[in-house]
Design a protein around this motif. Structure first.
Motif, mmCIF file in Angstrom:
data_model
loop_
_atom_site.group_PDB
_atom_site.id
_atom_site.type_symbol
_atom_site.label_atom_id
_atom_site.label_comp_id
_atom_site.label_asym_id
_atom_site.label_seq_id
_atom_site.Cartn_x
_atom_site.Cartn_y
_atom_site.Cartn_z
ATOM 1 N N ARG A 263 44.670 24.597 32.219
ATOM 2 C CA ARG A 263 45.505 25.358 31.281
ATOM 3 C C ARG A 263 44.701 25.784 30.052
ATOM 4 N NH1 ARG A 263 48.646 22.091 34.258
ATOM 5 N NH2 ARG A 263 50.556 23.065 35.081
ATOM 6 N N ARG A 264 43.841 24.909 29.581
ATOM 7 C CA ARG A 264 42.990 25.295 28.455
ATOM 8 C C ARG A 264 42.001 26.379 28.884
ATOM 9 N NH1 ARG A 264 40.799 21.246 23.829
ATOM 10 N NH2 ARG A 264 40.302 22.879 22.311
ATOM 11 N N PHE A 265 41.497 26.242 30.096
ATOM 12 C CA PHE A 265 40.592 27.251 30.639
ATOM 13 C C PHE A 265 41.282 28.616 30.679
ATOM 14 C CE2 PHE A 265 39.056 29.745 34.217
ATOM 15 C CZ PHE A 265 37.677 29.700 34.069
ATOM 16 N N VAL A 303 43.804 35.214 36.464
ATOM 17 C CA VAL A 303 44.516 34.000 36.065
ATOM 18 C C VAL A 303 45.997 34.278 36.243
ATOM 19 C CG1 VAL A 303 42.727 33.336 34.403
ATOM 20 C CG2 VAL A 303 44.724 34.631 33.623
ATOM 21 N N SER A 304 46.748 33.247 36.607
ATOM 22 C CA SER A 304 48.185 33.438 36.806
ATOM 23 C C SER A 304 48.929 32.202 36.344
ATOM 24 C CB SER A 304 48.494 33.709 38.283
ATOM 25 O OG SER A 304 48.086 32.629 39.098
ATOM 26 N N TYR A 305 50.125 32.424 35.821
ATOM 27 C CA TYR A 305 50.972 31.317 35.398
ATOM 28 C C TYR A 305 52.417 31.791 35.391
ATOM 29 C CZ TYR A 305 49.759 33.685 30.972
ATOM 30 O OH TYR A 305 49.517 34.613 29.994
ATOM 31 N N LEU A 319 52.433 27.913 29.955
ATOM 32 C CA LEU A 319 51.580 27.406 31.029
ATOM 33 C C LEU A 319 52.103 26.122 31.649
ATOM 34 C CD1 LEU A 319 48.181 27.912 29.185
ATOM 35 C CD2 LEU A 319 49.199 29.440 30.867
ATOM 36 N N ALA A 320 53.302 25.699 31.236
ATOM 37 C CA ALA A 320 53.805 24.398 31.671
ATOM 38 C C ALA A 320 54.136 24.357 33.155
ATOM 39 C CB ALA A 320 55.040 24.018 30.852
ATOM 40 N N GLY A 321 54.432 25.517 33.748
ATOM 41 C CA GLY A 321 54.713 25.554 35.172
ATOM 42 C C GLY A 321 53.438 25.723 35.976
#
Length: 360
Positions: A263-265, A303-305, A319-321
């Motif tokens: 998530r940080r990335f 990137v995907s979220y 980004l929690a999911g």
């Protein structure tokens, strides 16, 4: 002194062979049902209830009802006093009882509950020294100072070390460790100005936890489990890390840039992709299909979220999911997830940005 010698010493201290065997087994288990204890020692099931009543009468244990009769060892102060008044063999037996009392039984359990903070702290030092990928710590200033040698070992092992130091509100900055205390010990340090639990997470699989000092109930939790440690990780991220500003940051600003948290990335790489920067990344992790270790180098393509994209770095809540990246390796395209990845090809435990090339 081995277990057989300890039982003989307890027999010399006026316990019957069955009582000595049952008490030694209960020290190892911490607590057990009557039938479970009988299975763990040589006492017949038909005799175990009488043996437990006799041990309770002598003050060695206490029994309690939990669907059926259970027993646990009492704090062994009176036992130690009696044994240490004997000869050398009794003194050796007392030391072993003390060690068994303080040492949690974690070999056959994912979670152990202990009474002493010292037990939790000793285990924390041990798992930190063994860490090679990531360590997350929530500690007071004094706890950090005591844990510092173990953290230095983890740092030298190549682990990313994140430390959240918590103090009372209004603490003077001079009471905090100086910057030199963090060098070659921590990757990043943040300061929380509220009481917090003592927590140590190591390599995504082990947790040490005790409530903060003001808690009514004082106990410790030792976890040796991937999924449960993930729950503590999210508590650390949301309450002890994300909302507090860094007070020390040793992360490099130019490649290679190392990440243990996808998530940080994603937060830091998405703006670069938007600017058409080419991101060369190496991935270390595990194949989600067969669990085998994998490593490769490729070009970050996406990137995907689950949350909606925003300008700049997306907040943690976005980004929690599900969060993933796509990496092109030659003609092959691989999807990479983070801790707990299921639908992606790879679960990454380390991402390294090897090179950044700006668009012409």
């Amino acid at each position: 002194m081995d277990t057989a010698e300890l039982r003989r010493a307890l027999e010399d201290a006026e316990l019957s062979p069955y009582q000595a065997d049952a008490y030694t087994a209960l020290l190892r288990l911490g607590s057990a049902s009557a039938t479970g204890l009988a299975d763990a020692c040589s006492v017949p099931t038909a005799r175990i209830y009488d043996v437990l009543r006799d041990l309770e009468a002598k003050g060695y244990i206490e029994t309690y009802e939990q669907d059926n009769l259970h027993a646990r060892a009492n704090e062994p102060h009176s036992v130690l006093a009696s044994l240490r008044g004997k000869a050398d063999r009794f003194t050796a037996a007392a030391a072993e009882i003390e060690e068994l009392w303080e040492q949690p039984a974690v070999d056959d359990h994912m979670v152990s509950i202990v009474k002493r903070f010292e037990t939790v702290f000793d285990r924390a030092c041990a798992i930190v020294r063994e860490a090679e990928t990531e360590v997350q710590v929530s500690a007071t200033t004094e706890q950090f100072r005591q844990l510092r040698p173990a953290l230095a070992t983890a740092y030298s092992n190549g682990a990313i070390v994140s430390v959240s130091i918590h103090t009372e509100s209004g603490t003077n900055a001079s009471e905090l460790p100086d910057t030199l205390s963090y060098e070659s010990v921590a990757t990043e340090v943040r300061h929380r100005t509220l009481p917090a639990p003592f927590i140590v997470l190591a390599d995504r699989s082990r947790t040490c936890f005790t409530p903060h000092e003001r808690s009514v109930n004082q106990y410790g939790v030792l976890v040796d489990d991937y999924t449960l440690t993930y729950v503590f990780h999210w508590y650390f991220q949301t309450c002890l890390w994300e909302v507090w500003e860094p007070m020390y940051d040793a992360r490099p600003t130019e490649p290679p840039l190392v990440y243990a948290d996808i998530r940080r990335f994603v937060r830091e790489m998405e703006p670069l992709l938007t600017d058409d920067t080419t991101v060369r990344v190496s991935v270390e992790g595990f194949d989600t299909g067969n669990g085998e270790p994998v490593s490769f180098v490729g070009t970050l393509t996406e990137v995907s979220y689950a949350g909606e994209s925003t300008s700049g770095e997306p907040p943690l809540s976005q980004l929690a999911g599900e969060t993933a990246i796509t990496v092109a390796v030659g003609d092959d395209v691989r999807t990479v997830g983070g801790w707990g990845a299921v639908v992606e090809d790879v679960e990454a435990n380390r991402l390294t940005v090897e090179a950044l090339t700006s668009a012409p």
